[in-house]
Write an enzyme that holds these catalytic residues in place. Structure first.
Site, PDB file in Angstrom:
ATOM      1  N   LYS A 132       0.823  -1.214   0.000  1.00 55.63           N
ATOM      2  CA  LYS A 132       0.000   0.000   0.000  1.00 55.63           C
ATOM      3  C   LYS A 132       0.855   1.260   0.000  1.00 55.63           C
ATOM      4  CE  LYS A 132      -4.463  -1.577   1.577  1.00 55.63           C
ATOM      5  NZ  LYS A 132      -5.605  -1.433   2.460  1.00 55.63           N
TER       6      LYS A 132
ATOM      7  N   LYS B 283      -4.630  -9.032  -6.391  1.00 59.86           N
ATOM      8  CA  LYS B 283      -5.844  -9.213  -5.598  1.00 59.86           C
ATOM      9  C   LYS B 283      -6.956  -8.252  -6.025  1.00 59.86           C
ATOM     10  CE  LYS B 283      -6.509  -7.339  -1.265  1.00 59.86           C
ATOM     11  NZ  LYS B 283      -7.925  -7.009  -1.114  1.00 59.86           N
TER      12      LYS B 283
ATOM     13  N   LYS C 104     -10.865  -3.032  -3.168  1.00 57.64           N
ATOM     14  CA  LYS C 104     -11.726  -1.841  -3.209  1.00 57.64           C
ATOM     15  C   LYS C 104     -10.961  -0.659  -3.756  1.00 57.64           C
ATOM     16  CE  LYS C 104     -13.895  -2.731   1.204  1.00 57.64           C
ATOM     17  NZ  LYS C 104     -12.762  -2.681   2.127  1.00 57.64           N
TER      18      LYS C 104
HETATM   19  P1  ATP Z   1      -8.673  -2.149   0.696  1.00 52.20           P
HETATM   20  O1  ATP Z   1      -8.154  -2.203  -0.714  1.00 52.20           O
HETATM   21  O2  ATP Z   1      -9.203  -0.811   1.109  1.00 52.20           O
HETATM   22  O3  ATP Z   1      -7.730  -2.771   1.716  1.00 52.20           O
HETATM   23  P2  ATP Z   1     -10.078  -4.656   0.584  1.00 52.20           P
HETATM   24  O4  ATP Z   1     -10.803  -4.989  -0.660  1.00 52.20           O
HETATM   25  O5  ATP Z   1      -8.769  -5.330   0.828  1.00 52.20           O
HETATM   26  O6  ATP Z   1      -9.969  -3.068   0.664  1.00 52.20           O
HETATM   27  P3  ATP Z   1     -10.782  -4.977   3.379  1.00 52.20           P
HETATM   28  O7  ATP Z   1     -11.829  -4.150   4.021  1.00 52.20           O
HETATM   29  O8  ATP Z   1      -9.356  -4.634   3.633  1.00 52.20           O
HETATM   30  O9  ATP Z   1     -11.066  -4.965   1.789  1.00 52.20           O
HETATM   31  O10 ATP Z   1     -11.009  -6.495   3.740  1.00 52.20           O
HETATM   32  C1  ATP Z   1     -12.261  -6.995   4.196  1.00 52.20           C
HETATM   33  C2  ATP Z   1     -12.255  -8.511   4.158  1.00 52.20           C
HETATM   34  O11 ATP Z   1     -12.291  -8.963   2.810  1.00 52.20           O
HETATM   35  C3  ATP Z   1     -10.995  -9.147   4.786  1.00 52.20           C
HETATM   36  O12 ATP Z   1     -11.390 -10.323   5.486  1.00 52.20           O
HETATM   37  C4  ATP Z   1     -10.156  -9.517   3.595  1.00 52.20           C
HETATM   38  O13 ATP Z   1      -9.294 -10.607   3.867  1.00 52.20           O
HETATM   39  C5  ATP Z   1     -11.234  -9.895   2.589  1.00 52.20           C
HETATM   40  N1  ATP Z   1     -10.762  -9.703   1.222  1.00 52.20           N
HETATM   41  C6  ATP Z   1     -10.340  -8.534   0.677  1.00 52.20           C
HETATM   42  N2  ATP Z   1     -10.007  -8.710  -0.606  1.00 52.20           N
HETATM   43  C7  ATP Z   1     -10.213 -10.036  -0.879  1.00 52.20           C
HETATM   44  C8  ATP Z   1     -10.049 -10.842  -2.051  1.00 52.20           C
HETATM   45  N3  ATP Z   1      -9.619 -10.301  -3.181  1.00 52.20           N
HETATM   46  N4  ATP Z   1     -10.369 -12.145  -1.969  1.00 52.20           N
HETATM   47  C9  ATP Z   1     -10.821 -12.696  -0.820  1.00 52.20           C
HETATM   48  N5  ATP Z   1     -10.995 -12.007   0.327  1.00 52.20           N
HETATM   49  C10 ATP Z   1     -10.698 -10.676   0.293  1.00 52.20           C
HETATM   50 MG    MG Z   2      -7.587  -4.793   2.534  1.00 55.43          MG
END
Ligand code: ATP
Ligand code: MG
Length: 357
Positions: free
Chosen positions: A135, A219, A222
């Protein structure tokens, strides 16, 4: 209603036995950041499992707004996004009257314990966190101190409830290991071997790491600037169809075997998504589409995704039009969460030696 019938994995944590001996269920804590559009990865990796676990554990599901501000968030949007995540928990089938749904900043004990953990965790441990490296990228001097310290707050989110299990996606595994290291060091430093549990991650399902639709080695996130990289939970049928149609694939026909699939990240990702949405094993999905054209598979995947996600997206939209209801769930959840957290924080303060004159 979303399907919540598939059995969760058995609780395998030996520390659970100690809780059960005291007449307690295992306790779950998990959080999602209100940082933007909730996507299929969040759903398959985490939120869907929240509902599937709720009958076997006491559960606390948290919208982690304090994590979100480790990168800049527009205040008005942060509030709306917080309600959106809470709506997703409810729409995915979590029962807010039985289980606890709340936002992190409403329970100040998280941040209070996080400060103590900042003094337990070592710089060397934190410097090894791959999420920080990803990040922060090349801009390390300019990212917030919070982004670096964030995993200590995450450990506090979990341990302020002495949670035994944390359902998360694969990407959070390293932060869970750090949580365990912090618990072990605290227990050792203060000579109380059973003070904090050694929490276990619950990473299960056919899609524990959903990849970007534009790049099968990255990955789904968001924070990815391209909306075509992810399927959002609030996307309508047309948007889902368009994104799957445009999803990156290779020029070969569909893989014949699981081994072949695993060498082709974009195909492997779409097969994993299909298996998870259909609640099937991935090898069965590989067998079903072996040697076919991607176009045929993509049509089937679109139908499946629309059927599974459509009702959740619609329920989220309905809930987001009723902020009074969602706020009530969060307020009530925060009260119940504080009732668990406050006595544990008192115990921690006494253990550390903070005077309460
Ligand atoms: P950011 O990019 O802001 O970190 P994020 O998409 O990683 O957002 P988080 O809020 O950090 O979302 O994670 C919320 C949950 O979703 C966590 O349990 C994380 O492990 C899961 N998660 C996030 N991205 C994935 C993915 N691509 N596949 C499976 N699980 C995911
Ligand atoms: Mg995350």
């Amino acid at each position: 209603m979303p399907d919540t019938t598939t059995a969760a994995p058995p609780a395998s944590n030996p520390h659970l036995a100690a809780y059960q001996a005291r007449g307690l269920k295992g306790r779950i804590l998990s959080g999602v950041q209100p940082t933007g559009n909730l996507h299929l990865g969040n759903y398959l990796g985490a939120i869907r499992n929240f509902a599937r676990l709720q009958n076997d554990y006491e559960c606390l599901y948290c919208v982690v707004d304090q994590h979100a501000i480790t990168v800049w968030q527009e205040p008005a949007q942060l509030a709306a996004q917080t309600r959106e995540i809470a709506s997703a928990f409810l729409a995915a089938g979590v029962d807010g009257t039985k289980q606890i749904i709340f936002n992190q900043s409403m329970v100040p004990e998280h941040a209070q314990l996080a400060w103590i953990f900042n003094c337990v965790a070592r710089m060397g441990w934190m410097s090894r966190m791959t999420q920080f490296k990803e990040k922060a990228g090349k801009d390390r001097e300019n990212v917030s101190l919070g982004l670096f310290a964030y995993p200590a707050l995450m450990a506090a989110d979990i341990l302020i409830y002495k949670a035994t299990h944390v359902p998360v996606g694969e990407d959070q595994k390293q932060h869970l290991e750090l949580t365990r290291d912090i618990a072990i060091k605290f227990n050792n430093d203060f000579a109380q071997p059973d003070f904090f549990p050694i929490t276990e991650p619950l990473i299960f399902g056919a899609a524990t790491r959903v990849m970007s639709l534009r790049d099968g080695t990255k990955k789904m996130s968001k924070s990815d600037p391209s909306d075509y990289s992810r399927i959002n939970l609030t996307d309508d049928a047309d948007a889902i169809a368009q994104k799957i149609r445009r999803a990156k694939t290779d020029p070969l026909p569909m893989p014949d075997t699981l081994e072949d699939a695993e060498k082709r990240p974009d195909a492997d990702n779409l097969l994993g998504i299909y298996a998870a949405l259909a609640d099937q094993e991935k090898d069965a999905v590989v067998a079903q589409f072996a040697g076919k054209q991607f176009s045929e598979f993509k049509t089937a995947l679109t139908e499946l995704a629309v059927a599974k996600l459509g009702p959740i997206g619609a329920e989220m939209q309905r809930l987001m039009k009723d902020p009074g209801h969602v706020d009530g769930v969060l307020r009530n959840g925060a009260q119940r969460a504080r009732a668990i957290a406050a006595p544990i924080l008192d115990e921690v303060y006494r253990t550390v030696g903070f005077l309460k004159p």
